[in-house]
Design a protein around this motif. Structure first.
Motif, mmCIF file in Angstrom:
data_model
loop_
_atom_site.group_PDB
_atom_site.id
_atom_site.type_symbol
_atom_site.label_atom_id
_atom_site.label_comp_id
_atom_site.label_asym_id
_atom_site.label_seq_id
_atom_site.Cartn_x
_atom_site.Cartn_y
_atom_site.Cartn_z
ATOM 1 N N LEU A 118 -5.630 -9.878 -0.990
ATOM 2 C CA LEU A 118 -5.053 -8.592 -0.581
ATOM 3 C C LEU A 118 -6.034 -7.691 0.168
ATOM 4 C CD1 LEU A 118 -3.082 -7.977 -3.837
ATOM 5 C CD2 LEU A 118 -2.053 -7.978 -1.574
ATOM 6 N N LYS A 119 -7.284 -8.101 0.220
ATOM 7 C CA LYS A 119 -8.352 -7.328 0.846
ATOM 8 C C LYS A 119 -7.879 -6.645 2.133
ATOM 9 C CE LYS A 119 -13.177 -8.251 1.796
ATOM 10 N NZ LYS A 119 -14.150 -9.320 2.039
ATOM 11 N N PRO A 120 -8.152 -5.389 2.352
ATOM 12 C CA PRO A 120 -8.987 -4.456 1.584
ATOM 13 C C PRO A 120 -8.228 -3.697 0.477
ATOM 14 C CG PRO A 120 -8.308 -3.415 3.615
ATOM 15 C CD PRO A 120 -7.671 -4.784 3.606
ATOM 16 N N LEU A 121 -6.968 -4.071 0.243
ATOM 17 C CA LEU A 121 -6.171 -3.359 -0.765
ATOM 18 C C LEU A 121 -6.552 -3.846 -2.166
ATOM 19 C CD1 LEU A 121 -3.670 -1.493 -1.181
ATOM 20 C CD2 LEU A 121 -2.238 -3.530 -0.907
ATOM 21 N N THR A 122 -6.829 -2.917 -3.080
ATOM 22 C CA THR A 122 -6.998 -3.294 -4.488
ATOM 23 C C THR A 122 -5.973 -2.514 -5.300
ATOM 24 O OG1 THR A 122 -8.678 -1.622 -4.843
ATOM 25 C CG2 THR A 122 -9.472 -3.823 -4.366
ATOM 26 N N LEU A 123 -5.237 -3.225 -6.126
ATOM 27 C CA LEU A 123 -4.151 -2.622 -6.900
ATOM 28 C C LEU A 123 -4.419 -2.794 -8.395
ATOM 29 C CD1 LEU A 123 -1.170 -4.141 -4.870
ATOM 30 C CD2 LEU A 123 -1.901 -1.740 -4.862
ATOM 31 N N PRO A 124 -3.813 -1.966 -9.235
ATOM 32 C CA PRO A 124 -3.819 -2.280 -10.667
ATOM 33 C C PRO A 124 -3.260 -3.701 -10.829
ATOM 34 C CG PRO A 124 -2.840 -0.117 -10.280
ATOM 35 C CD PRO A 124 -3.036 -0.745 -8.937
ATOM 36 N N ALA A 125 -3.809 -4.461 -11.772
ATOM 37 C CA ALA A 125 -3.379 -5.861 -11.849
ATOM 38 C C ALA A 125 -3.608 -6.432 -13.226
ATOM 39 C CB ALA A 125 -4.146 -6.700 -10.825
ATOM 40 N N GLN A 149 0.837 -1.211 0.000
ATOM 41 C CA GLN A 149 0.000 0.000 0.000
ATOM 42 C C GLN A 149 0.869 1.258 0.000
ATOM 43 O OE1 GLN A 149 -2.617 0.256 3.376
ATOM 44 N NE2 GLN A 149 -4.060 1.536 2.256
ATOM 45 N N LEU A 150 1.923 1.236 0.831
ATOM 46 C CA LEU A 150 2.830 2.378 0.922
ATOM 47 C C LEU A 150 3.562 2.598 -0.411
ATOM 48 C CD1 LEU A 150 4.028 4.469 2.915
ATOM 49 C CD2 LEU A 150 5.845 2.804 3.403
ATOM 50 N N LEU A 151 4.032 1.498 -0.997
ATOM 51 C CA LEU A 151 4.760 1.595 -2.271
ATOM 52 C C LEU A 151 3.830 2.086 -3.389
ATOM 53 C CD1 LEU A 151 7.553 1.081 -3.479
ATOM 54 C CD2 LEU A 151 6.884 -1.291 -3.885
ATOM 55 N N HIS A 152 2.595 1.624 -3.352
ATOM 56 C CA HIS A 152 1.596 2.063 -4.326
ATOM 57 C C HIS A 152 1.369 3.571 -4.196
ATOM 58 C CE1 HIS A 152 -2.795 2.335 -5.666
ATOM 59 N NE2 HIS A 152 -2.123 1.998 -6.760
ATOM 60 N N GLN A 153 1.247 4.042 -2.963
ATOM 61 C CA GLN A 153 1.040 5.484 -2.720
ATOM 62 C C GLN A 153 2.261 6.296 -3.147
ATOM 63 O OE1 GLN A 153 0.244 5.760 1.454
ATOM 64 N NE2 GLN A 153 -1.893 5.118 1.242
ATOM 65 N N ARG A 154 3.441 5.856 -2.686
ATOM 66 C CA ARG A 154 4.665 6.634 -2.942
ATOM 67 C C ARG A 154 5.014 6.661 -4.425
ATOM 68 N NH1 ARG A 154 7.707 6.517 2.183
ATOM 69 N NH2 ARG A 154 6.235 7.625 3.509
ATOM 70 N N SER A 155 4.563 5.633 -5.169
ATOM 71 C CA SER A 155 4.858 5.600 -6.611
ATOM 72 C C SER A 155 3.782 6.338 -7.402
ATOM 73 C CB SER A 155 4.958 4.150 -7.096
ATOM 74 O OG SER A 155 3.697 3.521 -7.009
ATOM 75 N N GLY A 156 2.870 6.967 -6.696
ATOM 76 C CA GLY A 156 1.788 7.675 -7.388
ATOM 77 C C GLY A 156 0.864 6.718 -8.135
ATOM 78 N N GLY A 157 0.719 5.517 -7.604
ATOM 79 C CA GLY A 157 -0.212 4.540 -8.202
ATOM 80 C C GLY A 157 0.410 3.652 -9.269
ATOM 81 N N ALA A 158 1.722 3.798 -9.505
ATOM 82 C CA ALA A 158 2.361 3.038 -10.594
ATOM 83 C C ALA A 158 2.932 1.716 -10.081
ATOM 84 C CB ALA A 158 3.447 3.878 -11.257
ATOM 85 N N LEU A 159 2.065 0.932 -9.479
ATOM 86 C CA LEU A 159 2.441 -0.415 -9.031
ATOM 87 C C LEU A 159 1.342 -1.368 -9.461
ATOM 88 C CD1 LEU A 159 3.804 -1.554 -5.607
ATOM 89 C CD2 LEU A 159 1.885 -2.729 -6.637
ATOM 90 N N ALA A 160 1.701 -2.417 -10.183
ATOM 91 C CA ALA A 160 0.698 -3.392 -10.628
ATOM 92 C C ALA A 160 1.168 -4.799 -10.325
ATOM 93 C CB ALA A 160 0.448 -3.247 -12.134
#
Ligand SMILES: [Mg+2]
Length: 256
Positions: A79-86, A54-65
């Motif tokens: 991963l619930k409750p986290l949903t990521l690009p996938a 979640q932290l890496l997703h935030q710090r990368s501005g959403g560029a984590l899939a």
């Protein structure tokens, strides 16, 4: 695809000092972020790993899939409750950073293969067949002695339907999947979209199914990272899941 003969040519990818905002981060799950479990449902994603992602997703501005063989629904469950690009099912389905979902192929095309596999495995209940929607995974971790018979049988099955189906080999798993996509194509599609576009691509994976992704990242002058042993086109390597998590934690916290 030309693969390195050695299992690891360049250890220690030069990433620990990277700013997450410069990276487009693509991660396999099983064998990369968590150890491979006896059954696919038995993997454990603890709060520490979930928080780091979640932290890496935030710090990368959403560029984590996540780029996985699992279905996107299955990734979300774990991963619930986290949903990521996938990208799920080896690229057959994708959820972009904006949340838009796309699929390659039609689920009905898998019907004849499903029936044939059920008939084939009637006498082998220890072999687990996992239905993912656009692919069928045949897990033979409990019956490794059946490996060559399964390879032969599923190769023949896919040959009969070579327009619609392909066979994907993994660690003690064979997947009959709809043709038309792989992990490399999924990564290439992400790299054409915000927020991934224009950044340095990084893909970390552990299995033969990840090789398509490594090739795409190499062509984009990114960093391809293979976890564990095995021939690969990846340019860097890490020894195990713990090393991957340590590296990603350092990038997420910016404390290298
Ligand atoms: Mg894997």
């Amino acid at each position: 695809m030309r693969r390195n003969r050695l299992r690891c040519l360049k250890p220690h990818p030069p990433l620990a000092s990277s700013a997450p905002g410069d990276l487009a981060i693509f991660l396999d799950l099983d064998g990369t972020l968590v150890p491979i479990a006896e059954r696919p449902s038995a993997i454990l994603i603890d709060d520490k790993l979930r928080h780091m992602l979640q932290l890496l997703h935030q710090r990368s501005g959403g560029a984590l899939a996540l780029i996985s063989g699992r279905s996107i629904d299955d990734l979300d469950r774990h991963l619930k409750p986290l949903t990521l690009p996938a990208a799920g099912q080896h690229g057959l389905e994708r959820r972009s950073a904006s949340g838009r979902r796309t699929e390659v192929g039609s689920r009905e095309s898998l019907g004849p293969a499903k029936q044939a596999i059920e008939a084939l495995l009637q006498r082998h209940p220890d072999v687990l067949v996992e239905e993912k929607g656009l692919s069928l995974a045949v897990h033979y971790r409990n019956r490794p002695m059946l490996a060559s018979w399964l390879h032969r049988s599923l190769r023949a099955l896919v040959r009969e339907h070579s327009r619609e189906l392909t066979l994907q080999r993994g660690k003690r798993v064979l997947e009959v999947k709809l043709a038309g996509a792989d992990k490399g194509e999924a990564i290439a599609a992400f790299l054409e979209e915000a927020p991934f576009r224009g950044r340095r691509a990084v893909f970390i994976g552990d299995d033969s199914t990840d090789e398509h992704g490594f090739a795409v990242v190499n062509a984009a002058h990114g960093l391809s990272v293979k976890v564990g042993a095995g021939t690969t086109v990846a340019r860097y390597c890490l020894p195990d899941v713990a090393a991957v998590v340590d590296l990603l934690t350092a990038i997420a916290k910016g404390n290298s």
